[in-house]
Scaffold this active site. Structure first.
Site, mmCIF file in Angstrom:
data_model
loop_
_atom_site.group_PDB
_atom_site.id
_atom_site.type_symbol
_atom_site.label_atom_id
_atom_site.label_comp_id
_atom_site.label_asym_id
_atom_site.label_seq_id
_atom_site.Cartn_x
_atom_site.Cartn_y
_atom_site.Cartn_z
ATOM 1 N N LEU A 1 78.110 129.885 23.495
ATOM 2 C CA LEU A 1 79.064 129.199 22.827
ATOM 3 C C LEU A 1 79.712 129.576 22.162
ATOM 4 O O LEU A 1 79.428 130.079 20.681
ATOM 5 C CB LEU A 1 78.122 127.698 22.340
ATOM 6 C CG LEU A 1 78.813 126.603 21.288
ATOM 7 C CD1 LEU A 1 79.373 125.669 22.025
ATOM 8 C CD2 LEU A 1 77.272 125.918 20.838
ATOM 9 N N ASP B 1 79.415 112.950 8.343
ATOM 10 C CA ASP B 1 79.176 112.265 7.318
ATOM 11 C C ASP B 1 78.160 111.550 7.507
ATOM 12 O O ASP B 1 78.321 111.141 8.121
ATOM 13 C CB ASP B 1 81.369 111.505 7.275
ATOM 14 C CG ASP B 1 81.438 110.862 5.905
ATOM 15 O OD1 ASP B 1 80.273 111.574 4.957
ATOM 16 O OD2 ASP B 1 82.162 110.232 6.174
ATOM 17 N N HIS C 1 70.964 115.464 3.482
ATOM 18 C CA HIS C 1 71.720 117.201 3.529
ATOM 19 C C HIS C 1 70.728 117.824 4.657
ATOM 20 O O HIS C 1 70.671 118.901 5.489
ATOM 21 C CB HIS C 1 72.287 117.886 2.568
ATOM 22 C CG HIS C 1 73.004 117.317 2.211
ATOM 23 N ND1 HIS C 1 74.368 117.001 2.415
ATOM 24 C CD2 HIS C 1 73.982 117.192 0.774
ATOM 25 C CE1 HIS C 1 75.887 116.345 1.884
ATOM 26 N NE2 HIS C 1 74.841 116.056 0.709
HETATM 27 C C1 FPP Z 1 78.490 115.028 4.420
HETATM 28 O O1 FPP Z 1 77.370 113.769 4.041
HETATM 29 C C2 FPP Z 1 77.511 116.334 5.055
HETATM 30 C C3 FPP Z 1 78.577 117.291 4.362
HETATM 31 C C4 FPP Z 1 79.415 117.553 2.863
HETATM 32 C C5 FPP Z 1 78.067 118.713 3.919
HETATM 33 C C6 FPP Z 1 76.720 119.228 4.400
HETATM 34 C C7 FPP Z 1 76.184 119.439 5.735
HETATM 35 C C8 FPP Z 1 75.552 118.859 6.287
HETATM 36 C C9 FPP Z 1 74.116 119.881 5.392
HETATM 37 C C10 FPP Z 1 75.371 119.783 8.539
HETATM 38 C C11 FPP Z 1 74.798 121.011 8.547
HETATM 39 C C12 FPP Z 1 75.329 122.154 7.618
HETATM 40 C C13 FPP Z 1 75.510 123.387 8.573
HETATM 41 C C14 FPP Z 1 75.234 124.666 7.825
HETATM 42 C C15 FPP Z 1 75.476 123.361 10.550
HETATM 43 P P1 FPP Z 1 78.226 112.932 2.667
HETATM 44 O O2 FPP Z 1 77.313 114.168 1.963
HETATM 45 O O3 FPP Z 1 79.614 113.576 2.480
HETATM 46 O O4 FPP Z 1 77.327 111.251 2.570
HETATM 47 P P2 FPP Z 1 77.848 110.120 2.037
HETATM 48 O O5 FPP Z 1 79.522 109.972 2.964
HETATM 49 O O6 FPP Z 1 77.218 109.428 3.038
HETATM 50 O O7 FPP Z 1 77.799 110.464 0.822
#
Ligand code: FPP
Length: 238
Positions: free
Chosen positions: A127, A16, A33
């Site tokens: 893994l 997060d 992201h």
């Molecule tokens: C959380 O940050 C992240 C997500 C909702 C999804 C995206 C995750 C990634 C891009 C990382 C890795 C992905 C893979 C395929 C391994 P948020 O947008 O909720 O952040 P905020 O809480 O600051 O709004």
């Protein structure tokens, strides 16, 4: 007396804070992201180098569809691109990839990438990397219940045969080591419908670090904290 001072075999992470990381830098959320992918790669190689059995990453929840159309489309494209770019590296490192969640709602291009990647890495024994995508803990329990209900409808199962041990077999990741540790970055103290059944006895570690800033040293801190916990599994340990 056994306190099980040990390293975890299976770690699950709620990644997060990407959006806030980008906003703090005056950039669009999507930059967070993109940067988050780098942290995910670091975490995967950390898990591999520390000989974990499994690493489970929460990449996209069922609730994430409620974000803006632009952000959702960007995330989908990013997932396809990341899978296509990284799958050979994962395979070379003997990592087995599995996507948990309801992938039927994804575009065919993404479903194809997922299926191809899972097939390629299926026999790998390093893994176990699980990416939770369009996943929610309640969905997982519900899909298990639906499978059991079908058996009852067909007459191959009686309701009084259902117990925790057998229910467990219908829940995602049932063949892997139990989740020992859940890490959540980004300063929130909740589970957000991530794994529910699987974390009944998991240890929890929360950090304020935003996901793009998550690195090996914070991962080490989480492992250290885990190794000091007295895991009681409901028993009394003095
Ligand atoms: C959380 O940050 C992240 C997500 C909702 C999804 C995206 C995750 C990634 C891009 C990382 C890795 C992905 C893979 C395929 C391994 P948020 O947008 O909720 O952040 P905020 O809480 O600051 O709004």
């Amino acid at each position: 007396m056994k306190h099980l001072l040990s390293t975890p075999k299976h770690v699950a992470i709620i990644m997060d804070g990407n959006g806030r990381w980008a906003t703090k830098k005056g950039k669009l959320r999507i930059f967070g992201h993109k940067e988050g992918i780098k942290s995910a790669k670091r975490a995967i190689y950390f898990a591999k180098n520390h000989n974990f059995d499994a690493l489970t990453l929460y990449a996209f929840s069922k609730e994430n569809w409620n974000r803006s159309k632009t952000e959702v489309s960007f995330l989908m494209e990013l997932f396809v691109k990341t899978l296509d770019d990284e799958i050979d590296n994962l395979h070379k490192r003997n990592i087995r990839l599995k996507v948990i969640g309801d992938i039927s709602r994804f575009k065919i291009k993404l479903q194809n990438s997922i299926n191809k990647s899972e097939k390629l890495t299926y026999n790998n024994q390093g893994l176990n990397l699980n990416i939770a995508a369009n996943y929610s803990g309640r969905w997982d329990i519900t899909q298990g219940a639906r499978k059991l209900a079908k058996k009852i409808e067909k007459g191959s199962l009686k309701s009084n045969q259902i117990n925790e041990n057998m229910f467990c077999k219908y829940i995602c990741m049932n063949k892997l080591s139990p989740v020992d540790l859940v890490i959540r970055t980004g300063g929130e103290y909740r589970i957000s419908n991530f794994l529910l059944w699987q974390i009944a006895y998991s240890e929890l570690f929360f950090t304020d670090t935003l996901w793009p800033d998550f690195n090996d040293s914070i991962f080490e801190n989480a492992i250290q904290a885990f190794s000091k916990r007295k895991r009681k599994f409901g028993k009394i340990i003095s």
